[in-house]
Every structure is written in structure tokens, then in C-alpha cells.
Design an enzyme around this catalytic site. Structure first.
Site, mmCIF file in Angstrom:
data_model
loop_
_atom_site.group_PDB
_atom_site.id
_atom_site.type_symbol
_atom_site.label_atom_id
_atom_site.label_comp_id
_atom_site.label_asym_id
_atom_site.label_seq_id
_atom_site.Cartn_x
_atom_site.Cartn_y
_atom_site.Cartn_z
ATOM 1 N N LYS A 160 33.729 -19.849 -18.278
ATOM 2 C CA LYS A 160 33.077 -20.287 -17.051
ATOM 3 C C LYS A 160 33.857 -19.744 -15.858
ATOM 4 O O LYS A 160 35.078 -19.899 -15.772
ATOM 5 C CB LYS A 160 33.025 -21.824 -17.011
ATOM 6 C CG LYS A 160 32.064 -22.415 -18.035
ATOM 7 C CD LYS A 160 30.623 -22.039 -17.710
ATOM 8 C CE LYS A 160 29.629 -22.828 -18.556
ATOM 9 N NZ LYS A 160 28.227 -22.443 -18.249
ATOM 10 N N ASP A 189 30.215 -16.587 -17.515
ATOM 11 C CA ASP A 189 29.084 -17.278 -16.902
ATOM 12 C C ASP A 189 29.513 -17.822 -15.545
ATOM 13 O O ASP A 189 30.375 -18.690 -15.471
ATOM 14 C CB ASP A 189 28.628 -18.423 -17.814
ATOM 15 C CG ASP A 189 27.368 -19.102 -17.307
ATOM 16 O OD1 ASP A 189 26.864 -18.724 -16.223
ATOM 17 O OD2 ASP A 189 26.877 -20.026 -18.000
ATOM 18 N N GLU A 215 26.596 -13.840 -17.225
ATOM 19 C CA GLU A 215 25.472 -14.765 -17.154
ATOM 20 C C GLU A 215 25.322 -15.330 -15.744
ATOM 21 O O GLU A 215 26.296 -15.724 -15.116
ATOM 22 C CB GLU A 215 25.729 -15.890 -18.160
ATOM 23 C CG GLU A 215 24.498 -16.662 -18.560
ATOM 24 C CD GLU A 215 24.824 -17.717 -19.614
ATOM 25 O OE1 GLU A 215 25.514 -17.398 -20.609
ATOM 26 O OE2 GLU A 215 24.400 -18.859 -19.437
ATOM 27 N N ASP A 240 20.024 -17.227 -16.925
ATOM 28 C CA ASP A 240 19.991 -18.563 -17.539
ATOM 29 C C ASP A 240 19.170 -19.487 -16.636
ATOM 30 O O ASP A 240 17.982 -19.715 -16.885
ATOM 31 C CB ASP A 240 21.422 -19.068 -17.763
ATOM 32 C CG ASP A 240 21.448 -20.498 -18.301
ATOM 33 O OD1 ASP A 240 20.369 -21.061 -18.598
ATOM 34 O OD2 ASP A 240 22.549 -21.086 -18.444
ATOM 35 N N LYS A 264 17.257 -22.019 -23.612
ATOM 36 C CA LYS A 264 17.787 -23.337 -23.997
ATOM 37 C C LYS A 264 16.593 -24.223 -24.285
ATOM 38 O O LYS A 264 15.634 -24.242 -23.508
ATOM 39 C CB LYS A 264 18.627 -23.942 -22.868
ATOM 40 C CG LYS A 264 19.913 -23.189 -22.616
ATOM 41 C CD LYS A 264 20.703 -23.782 -21.461
ATOM 42 C CE LYS A 264 21.962 -22.939 -21.227
ATOM 43 N NZ LYS A 264 22.616 -23.298 -19.950
ATOM 44 N N ASP A 317 25.160 -19.475 -28.399
ATOM 45 C CA ASP A 317 26.056 -20.307 -27.604
ATOM 46 C C ASP A 317 25.638 -21.758 -27.850
ATOM 47 O O ASP A 317 25.069 -22.410 -26.994
ATOM 48 C CB ASP A 317 25.885 -19.874 -26.123
ATOM 49 C CG ASP A 317 26.713 -20.680 -25.159
ATOM 50 O OD1 ASP A 317 27.769 -21.202 -25.566
ATOM 51 O OD2 ASP A 317 26.303 -20.796 -23.987
HETATM 52 MG MG MG Z 1 24.729 -20.584 -18.310
#
Ligand code: MG
Length: 363
Positions: A160, A189, A215, A240, A264, A317
Site C-alpha cells: 500500500k 496500490d 493499482e 480498482d 472484487k 489478491d
Molecule cells: Mg486496491
């Protein structure tokens, strides 16, 4: 729903350690688990992990949507995937509640046929290997945590980034690469944390460090900036937050706004929405990854089924349950062994049972 009984629990489990992204810090997963029971004794399981930030929903709006489903008197034909899709998208409401119902109905669909769900929806691969997400931390700490997970057997890390300016983000990636060495895959990301210029500065400097994927570098609705980066960047760009539904995937494909779309189940309202995103992506030459919100083992197992079913999903992920302090469904569903997950060989999604320690009945 009329022909099945709907029950729901609020699931609350603390995280192992605070989890930080550019937008803030989280210390607990608060989800809603659903069970549908049929007259002939089949059980369908699903899970909603609401995201206020991405989807504008809460545990409360999820429960509200599920109550509406419980009381709508509809006869749901769970022997047809098209009718499941029609019911769930016709219901509307909180996206992750729709996802939970999609999973639970598909669980019944597959149990009725006596087959693992992933085999019925495409049956493409036998297992998947997930990365593990490393919370946004100062560079040295992030590197220490990354090394810990590599020692536990993970071969891919998702870092992250997106806080403290480009120099600090570059330092994070360097520190992690130095700590883990060459053989480990690194994805990053930014969770919309950069401007276009910042994104270019960071990507320029980290592209030599073996970073596979960047990302959501910029704001979800700035598809111009996403498209410019996708054209310019030597590292593939993933959308995303920019893609929730199949319609969003179509827009990103038309604009050339990413090389990768992160599916997702909470955003796509379940597995059937995910399959439509995968089909659009594939037609546009876009690769899919599959990620997660804060699901426990039930929702993560549904993600594993989707990932094993659909050819175009190539990056995994699926780690939220691993960041939780305790496993709510020990040994059930698709556990991870050194990052590798396999959908269970039994019919449907798998077998689950409510855990009174972490679950409180609400419907
Ligand atoms: Mg993400």
C-alpha cells in the site's frame, strides 16, 4: 424470498495489526454473513463486507437490504444462474448485500447439482496463489513486515502506497525490495493517493525495481489521467475503485484506462457480475485480478471459486481473512497454505457453520 429461509449474522473480528491505506486506518472487520436454507435441507452461504469508502454502504444498510430480501415474498429459482442474476440485480440495494445473496444462491445452485461451484462456472484452474497486502507504514517498518510474510511463505506482496509524497513512496518500494530480494513479486496500490504528476514521478523510479502492477494511482473518476498513465507507464496500470460493475468495465475498456481490472465480489454484486466483468475485460484484451474488501473465510472462499472458474482472472489478491486476528471458520472453505488456496472438493462453496464467538444473529 419465499422458498428459502434467510438468516443473517453480523460478524465482527479484530485485525492482527492496524491496516492502513492512503485513505485511512482500519482495526476490525465488520461483515454480515448470510445463510439460505431450503426445504430439502440444503444450506447456501454468503458474506457481505461493506465498504463505505468505495460503495457508500454500511453494515446497517446491508442488513436493511437483506431484510427487504427476506420479506419480499419472491420465489427464487436457484437452479438457473441467469435467474439468480436477475433476482439479485432486480433487488438492488447495498452492493455487498447483493454479493452475499449471489454467493448464497450460487452455493445452493451447485449443492443441488452435487458439484463444487467453480467447476460449474467454468472449471478453469485447480488452485490459486494469493499475494499478501502490506499495510502503509514508514519504509523500514513496511520492509520488516514484508520480510515477515515472505518468511511465512508468501511469494507475492502488494504494497500500500500513496501517502507522504512521491519520495517516501519510492523509499517504501526500495526498502521492501532490498529486504526481500529478487525472487519475490511486488505489486503496489496507491488507492487514488497520487496526482497524475506524482504518479509519473513514482512509477518512473520504481519501474526498475521489478514492480509488476500499479493499482489505482489516481482518483477513480479521472479516467483521462488513468488513460494517460496506461499509455505512458512501463508498468501495467490496474483499475480498482474505477470499476465496480460490468458497465464500469466497459467504460474503462473503451477509454483504454487500464491494462488490468481488479474485480472484487463486493463491487460486482457477486460472482455472476464478476463473470460479466471478466468477459468484457477479455474481449478488450484486459487482464483481471481478483481482490477483496474485509471478508472472512466465507467471502474469500467465494472469491477462490470465481478465480478458479474464470480463465481471464490471472492475479490473486485474496487475503483479507489472513489479516484477521483469528480465523472465524477454522479449517473450512479454502484456507491458504503458504499463499496457495484451493476450493474444497465438496459441493457448492463448501461447508460452514456459525461461530458464536464472532457472530451475532440479526435476521
Ligand atoms: Mg486496491
Amino acid at each position: 424470498v419465499k422458498n428459502v429461509r434467510l438468516e443473517a449474522w453480523i460478524l465482527e473480528v479484530p485485525l492482527k495489526e492496524p491496516f492502513t491505506i492512503s485513505a485511512g486506518t482500519n482495526t476490525v472487520s465488520r461483515n454480515v454473513v448470510v445463510r439460505l436454507s431450503t426445504r430439502d435441507g440444503l444450506e447456501g452461504w454468503g458474506e457481505a463486507s461493506p465498504s463505505k469508502r468505495v460503495l457508500g454502504e454500511t453494515v446497517e444498510t446491508v442488513v436493511e437490504t437483506l431484510r427487504r430480501a427476506a420479506g419480499d415474498g419472491a420465489e427464487v429459482d436457484y437452479t438457473s444462474t441467469e435467474r439468480i442474476y436477475e433476482y439479485v440485480w432486480g433487488l438492488g440495494g447495498a452492493p455487498s448485500a447483493m454479493a452475499a445473496l449471489d454467493m448464497a444462491l450460487l452455493d445452493l445452485y451447485a449443492k443441488e447439482r452435487g458439484e463444487p461451484l467453480w467447476r460449474l462456472l467454468g472449471g478453469y484452474r485447480e488452485s490459486v496463489e494469493t499475494d499478501i497486502t502490506i499495510s502503509l507504514l514508514p519504509p523500514e517498518e513496511q520492509a520488516k513486515r514484508a520480510l515477515r510474510y515472505v518468511e511465512e511463505g508468501f511469494k507475492a506482496l502488494k504494497l500500500k502506497l500513496g501517502r507522504g509524497g512521491p519520495e517516501e513512496d519510492i523509499a517504501r518500494v526500495k526498502a521492501v525490495r532490498d529486504a526481500v530480494g529478487e525472487g519475490v513479486r511486488i505489486l503496489v496500490d496507491a488507492n487514488q493517493g497520487w496526482s497524475l504528476e506524482e504518479a509519473k514521478r513514482v512509477i518512473e523510479r520504481i519501474s526498475g525495481l521489478g514492480v509488476e502492477l500499479v493499482e489505482q494511482p489516481v482518483a477513480w473518476d479521472d479516467l483521462d489521467a488513468m488513460a494517460e498513465l496506461a499509455r505512458w507507464s512501463p508498468v501495467p496500470i490496474a483499475a480498482d475503485e474505477s470499476v465496480k460493475t460490468p458497465a464500469d468495465a466497459l467504460r474503462v475498456a473503451e477509454r483504454g484506462a487500464a491494462q488490468v481490472i481488479n474485480i472484487k465480489l463486493m463491487k460486482s454484486r457477486g460472482i455472476l457480475g464478476a463473470a460479466r466483468i471478466a468477459a468484457i475485460s477479455e474481449a478488450a484484451g484486459i487482464v483481471n485480478m481478483i481482490g477483496c474488501m474485509g471478508e472472512s473465510r466465507v467471502g474469500i472462499t467465494a472469491g477462490v471459486h470465481a478465480a478458479q472458474a474464470l480463465r481471464n482472472i490471472r492475479i490473486y489478491d485474496l487475503d483479507a481473512d489472513l489479516l484477521q486476528a483469528d480465523c472465524v471458520f477454522p479449517g473450512m472453505g479454502a484456507p491458504a497454505e503458504r499463499g496457495v488456496r484451493r476450493a474444497p472438493g465438496e459441493p457448492g462453496l463448501g461447508r460452514f457453520k456459525p461461530n458464536p464467538r464472532y457472530m451475532r444473529r440479526v435476521i
